[in-house]
Scaffold this motif. Structure first.
Motif, PDB file in Angstrom:
ATOM      1  N   GLU A  31       0.845  -1.196   0.000  1.00  0.00           N
ATOM      2  CA  GLU A  31       0.000   0.000   0.000  1.00  0.00           C
ATOM      3  C   GLU A  31       0.880   1.245   0.000  1.00  0.00           C
ATOM      4  O   GLU A  31       1.780   1.370   0.826  1.00  0.00           O
ATOM      5  N   GLN A  32       0.589   2.186  -0.904  1.00  0.00           N
ATOM      6  CA  GLN A  32       1.406   3.405  -1.001  1.00  0.00           C
ATOM      7  C   GLN A  32       1.266   4.305   0.237  1.00  0.00           C
ATOM      8  O   GLN A  32       2.211   4.983   0.628  1.00  0.00           O
ATOM      9  N   LYS A  39      -9.970   5.031   0.008  1.00  0.00           N
ATOM     10  CA  LYS A  39     -10.999   6.073   0.139  1.00  0.00           C
ATOM     11  C   LYS A  39     -11.736   5.968   1.472  1.00  0.00           C
ATOM     12  O   LYS A  39     -12.275   6.942   1.975  1.00  0.00           O
ATOM     13  N   LEU A  56     -22.377   6.564   3.421  1.00  0.00           N
ATOM     14  CA  LEU A  56     -23.624   5.792   3.382  1.00  0.00           C
ATOM     15  C   LEU A  56     -23.274   4.312   3.310  1.00  0.00           C
ATOM     16  O   LEU A  56     -22.542   3.881   2.418  1.00  0.00           O
ATOM     17  N   VAL A 249       3.784   0.381  -5.546  1.00  0.00           N
ATOM     18  CA  VAL A 249       4.176  -0.624  -6.538  1.00  0.00           C
ATOM     19  C   VAL A 249       4.376   0.075  -7.882  1.00  0.00           C
ATOM     20  O   VAL A 249       3.494   0.805  -8.339  1.00  0.00           O
ATOM     21  N   GLY A 463     -13.333  -0.625  -7.169  1.00  0.00           N
ATOM     22  CA  GLY A 463     -14.432   0.140  -7.751  1.00  0.00           C
ATOM     23  C   GLY A 463     -14.329   0.466  -9.235  1.00  0.00           C
ATOM     24  O   GLY A 463     -15.317   0.867  -9.841  1.00  0.00           O
ATOM     25  N   GLY A 470     -18.491   1.781  -5.033  1.00  0.00           N
ATOM     26  CA  GLY A 470     -19.298   1.757  -3.806  1.00  0.00           C
ATOM     27  C   GLY A 470     -18.878   0.546  -2.990  1.00  0.00           C
ATOM     28  O   GLY A 470     -18.409  -0.456  -3.545  1.00  0.00           O
ATOM     29  N   ILE A 471     -19.008   0.655  -1.664  1.00  0.00           N
ATOM     30  CA  ILE A 471     -18.492  -0.405  -0.786  1.00  0.00           C
ATOM     31  C   ILE A 471     -19.068  -1.794  -1.111  1.00  0.00           C
ATOM     32  O   ILE A 471     -18.315  -2.759  -1.275  1.00  0.00           O
TER      33      ILE A 471
HETATM   34  P1  FAD Z   1      -9.562   2.543  -3.040  1.00  0.00           P
HETATM   35  O1  FAD Z   1     -10.257   2.925  -1.802  1.00  0.00           O
HETATM   36  O2  FAD Z   1      -9.385   3.571  -4.081  1.00  0.00           O
HETATM   37  O3  FAD Z   1      -8.146   1.958  -2.614  1.00  0.00           O
HETATM   38  C1  FAD Z   1      -7.123   1.677  -3.498  1.00  0.00           C
HETATM   39  C2  FAD Z   1      -5.863   1.608  -2.662  1.00  0.00           C
HETATM   40  O4  FAD Z   1      -4.779   1.206  -3.471  1.00  0.00           O
HETATM   41  C3  FAD Z   1      -5.493   2.955  -2.065  1.00  0.00           C
HETATM   42  O5  FAD Z   1      -5.241   2.810  -0.694  1.00  0.00           O
HETATM   43  C4  FAD Z   1      -4.227   3.347  -2.830  1.00  0.00           C
HETATM   44  O6  FAD Z   1      -3.350   4.127  -2.065  1.00  0.00           O
HETATM   45  C5  FAD Z   1      -3.652   2.000  -3.158  1.00  0.00           C
HETATM   46  N1  FAD Z   1      -2.808   1.983  -4.347  1.00  0.00           N
HETATM   47  C6  FAD Z   1      -3.166   2.328  -5.607  1.00  0.00           C
HETATM   48  N2  FAD Z   1      -2.135   2.148  -6.448  1.00  0.00           N
HETATM   49  C7  FAD Z   1      -1.123   1.657  -5.715  1.00  0.00           C
HETATM   50  C8  FAD Z   1       0.190   1.252  -6.037  1.00  0.00           C
HETATM   51  N3  FAD Z   1       0.677   1.287  -7.289  1.00  0.00           N
HETATM   52  N4  FAD Z   1       0.988   0.785  -5.034  1.00  0.00           N
HETATM   53  C9  FAD Z   1       0.522   0.722  -3.761  1.00  0.00           C
HETATM   54  N5  FAD Z   1      -0.719   1.102  -3.415  1.00  0.00           N
HETATM   55  C10 FAD Z   1      -1.535   1.547  -4.376  1.00  0.00           C
HETATM   56  N6  FAD Z   1     -19.212   4.338  -1.427  1.00  0.00           N
HETATM   57  C11 FAD Z   1     -20.295   3.922  -0.722  1.00  0.00           C
HETATM   58  O7  FAD Z   1     -20.609   2.714  -0.703  1.00  0.00           O
HETATM   59  N7  FAD Z   1     -21.051   4.822  -0.016  1.00  0.00           N
HETATM   60  C12 FAD Z   1     -20.746   6.155   0.016  1.00  0.00           C
HETATM   61  O8  FAD Z   1     -21.416   6.942   0.683  1.00  0.00           O
HETATM   62  C13 FAD Z   1     -19.623   6.601  -0.721  1.00  0.00           C
HETATM   63  N8  FAD Z   1     -19.267   7.918  -0.714  1.00  0.00           N
HETATM   64  C14 FAD Z   1     -18.033   8.281  -1.169  1.00  0.00           C
HETATM   65  C15 FAD Z   1     -17.565   9.573  -0.924  1.00  0.00           C
HETATM   66  C16 FAD Z   1     -16.275   9.936  -1.270  1.00  0.00           C
HETATM   67  C17 FAD Z   1     -15.786  11.323  -0.980  1.00  0.00           C
HETATM   68  C18 FAD Z   1     -15.440   8.984  -1.907  1.00  0.00           C
HETATM   69  C19 FAD Z   1     -14.028   9.350  -2.269  1.00  0.00           C
HETATM   70  C20 FAD Z   1     -15.924   7.718  -2.213  1.00  0.00           C
HETATM   71  C21 FAD Z   1     -17.214   7.345  -1.839  1.00  0.00           C
HETATM   72  N9  FAD Z   1     -17.714   6.050  -2.064  1.00  0.00           N
HETATM   73  C22 FAD Z   1     -18.852   5.642  -1.426  1.00  0.00           C
HETATM   74  C23 FAD Z   1     -17.005   5.093  -2.929  1.00  0.00           C
HETATM   75  C24 FAD Z   1     -16.137   4.132  -2.138  1.00  0.00           C
HETATM   76  O9  FAD Z   1     -15.335   4.846  -1.251  1.00  0.00           O
HETATM   77  C25 FAD Z   1     -15.249   3.371  -3.091  1.00  0.00           C
HETATM   78  O10 FAD Z   1     -16.014   2.752  -4.113  1.00  0.00           O
HETATM   79  C26 FAD Z   1     -14.430   2.297  -2.393  1.00  0.00           C
HETATM   80  O11 FAD Z   1     -13.983   2.683  -1.118  1.00  0.00           O
HETATM   81  C27 FAD Z   1     -13.275   1.959  -3.294  1.00  0.00           C
HETATM   82  O12 FAD Z   1     -12.520   0.912  -2.763  1.00  0.00           O
HETATM   83  P2  FAD Z   1     -11.376   0.243  -3.612  1.00  0.00           P
HETATM   84  O13 FAD Z   1     -10.950  -0.952  -2.872  1.00  0.00           O
HETATM   85  O14 FAD Z   1     -11.799   0.061  -5.003  1.00  0.00           O
HETATM   86  O15 FAD Z   1     -10.197   1.291  -3.761  1.00  0.00           O
END
Ligand code: FAD
Length: 491
Positions: A31-32, A39, A56, A249, A463, A470-471
């Protein structure tokens, strides 16, 4: 013993780690950032605690499943409450609407506040349920790209043509046909924003989203949204997953179209299985530079981003609840600004989330922790300092007018997140919240699959890939990706 590397400790990366561990695979997550969750993280400011991203929470069963899978009792590690009031809506002309979780109560209240009858609202929820039941198991819970075994892509596309799914109309058109009152239409149009799309473009099938809220309910985790990240991270560590923080990475190593490791801190680390939880666009552009990228997928329109103000507010507002919406007068103009002009309109819809309503420790006594968010376009190089300053004035004058206060004098702490900083802290391309937008009716088919068609041993979760952002969907992406791994490796 097989070894897997996961790139990114977002919620989907952590869920994938837990699932792979439960299959007996050794897992290392890179993780960076210095913290897990992507998020879904938190921060402190003065005496206030804020959830940084999602607010939410629906479908808690997908979180609980991960504990059960690991032989633990979910309720011993992760608690949440069900909300009776889903959201408070405030319209520009002073009209207020309380959205109750109970469908009957919601419909009754709607008939008192809007020019529509209880029966129209109930009928809407029934159709919403039907659409969900017809499509969810097919489109959300499986890999669309491995369907050939039991269904062809053509069959899937023809299912989408079913009249009752309202794919050939926009969500706004469908809502205009369903209701008389523009205010109620606006309320149901808002569900397009749950996946970062425009109600004037996204297909009517998105009218299934209210079913998630009204039927399955909305919840609040004890300790705030970050408890989702924290409890799953603790579970993963407990299961023996090894996390490396401050570890960006740089490359996915491949040979003869087989992935065999990564480069991190200029070092090669090998593994049998690689899962990228990084956004699919930078995964190809930065980590897989030697491979031809699937341009059609990568060039899809992105979902909207957000501009967020985290405010420590030295006052309490009994008229507000956990979720509050202050609607724009002209909703169409707001979405045109975002999707046509890459801008934020001067009267944006303002969302205020206040976790201290449930977690009193999140704010000092007599105060509240306000998460104030407006939908924003993705980062394409706009002058965010200027946009932030203008939008802040617009938000404050709207809140002053509706809540009859002087907001500026109440803000004692402030932090800001904009689309560019969302991108730099999570690698989410253009800072989009939910990967690609669903403004196209075939968006479900254009998302990247959870495996690489060209590079063996390489998988994707999160996502920006199938089934979407979304979660709940991110947690499902981890399930789909690991189900495919299970089959590929006969585990
Ligand atoms: P992310 O949370 O984007 O995580 C990806 C991770 O990978 C990060 O920690 C990043 O640092 C790491 N990473 C990326 N590239 C590298 C690399 N090369 N090397 C090492 N590490 C790396 N969803 C809901 O369900 N309800 C809500 O109300 C809602 N509201 C939201 C409001 C905001 C302001 C935001 C930003 C998002 C919201 N979402 C909501 C969406 C939800 O947060 C995301 O869909 C979900 O958290 C994404 O998860 P993920 O695992 O795809 O990736």
């Amino acid at each position: 013993k097989k070894k897997a590397i996961i790139i990114g400790a977002g919620i989907a990366g952590i869920a994938s780690a837990i699932r792979l561990r439960s299959l007996g695979i050794a897992v290392e997550v890179y993780e960076q950032n210095t913290y897990p969750g992507g998020k879904l993280s938190q921060m402190s400011l003065g005496g206030y605690r804020f959830d940084c991203g999602p607010s939410l929470f629906t479908m808690p069963q997908f979180v609980e499943e991960l504990f059960e899978l690991s032989g633990k009792k979910a309720e011993e590690h992760f608690l949440y409450l069900k909300k009776d009031v889903v959201c408070n809506y405030f319209y520009n002309d002073g009209v207020k609407f309380t959205a109750f979780a109970d469908k009957e109560k919601f419909a009754k209240e709607a008939s008192l506040v809007f020019k529509d009858e209880t029966a129209s609202v109930i009928r809407y929820f029934q159709r919403s349920q039907l659409k969900y039941n017809l499509t969810a198991s097919l489109f959300l819970e499986k890999s669309l790209h491995k369907v050939s075994t039991y269904l062809s892509m053509d069959t899937l596309k023809s299912i989408l043509q079913l009249q009752k799914l309202n794919v050939n109309t926009t969500l706004n058109d469908y809502n205009e046909r369903s209701f008389k009152d523009p205010k109620l239409i606006q309320l149901f149009n808002r569900f397009a924003t749950y996946n970062g799309s425009s109600p004037y473009k996204t297909p009517g099938i998105m009218s299934m989203i209210p079913h998630l809220e009204q039927h399955f309910g909305t919840f609040f985790p004890k300790g705030g949204m970050h408890a989702i990240t924290q409890s799953l991270y603790d579970l993963a560590v407990d299961l023996g997953v090894k996390f490396h923080f401050s570890a960006f990475v740089e490359e996915i190593l491949t040979q003869k179209n087989k992935a065999y490791g990564i480069i991190v801190d200029n070092q090669a680390v090998n593994a049998d299985i690689i899962i990228s939880n990084m956004d699919i666009v930078p995964t190809y552009r930065k980590l897989l530079q030697k491979h031809k990228a699937p341009e059609k997928i990568l060039q899809q329109e992105r979902s909207s981003s957000a501009l967020i103000f985290y405010w420590g507010i030295k006052k309490q507002f009994p008229e507000l609840d956990l979720h509050n919406i202050f609607f724009a007068k002209d909703y169409k103009k707001e979405f045109e600004a975002i999707f046509e002009n890459n801008a934020i309109s001067n009267d944006p819809t303002v969302y205020v989330n206040i976790t201290s309503k449930h977690e009193t420790a999140d704010a000092p006594p007599g105060s509240e922790n306000w998460f104030v968010m407006v939908n924003a376009p993705g980062d394409t190089g706009q002058d965010w300092d200027e946009i932030v300053a203008e939008t802040k004035e617009n938000i404050i004058s709207k809140l002053n007018r509706i809540l009859k206060v002087d907001m500026k004098s109440l803000i004692e702490h402030e932090a800001i997140l904009n689309p560019a900083t969302i991108e730099s802290t999570t690698q989410s391309y253009q800072g989009s919240l939910y990967g690609a937008a669903s403004n196209d009716k075939f968006a479900a088919f254009i998302r990247h699959p959870n495996f690489s068609k060209k590079v063996k041993h390489l998988y994707f979760c999160g996502g920006s890939v199938h089934p979407g952002g979304g979660i709940p969907l991110c947690l499902l992406s981890a399930k789909i990706a690991t189900d495919i791994i299970k089959k590929d490796y006969k585990l």
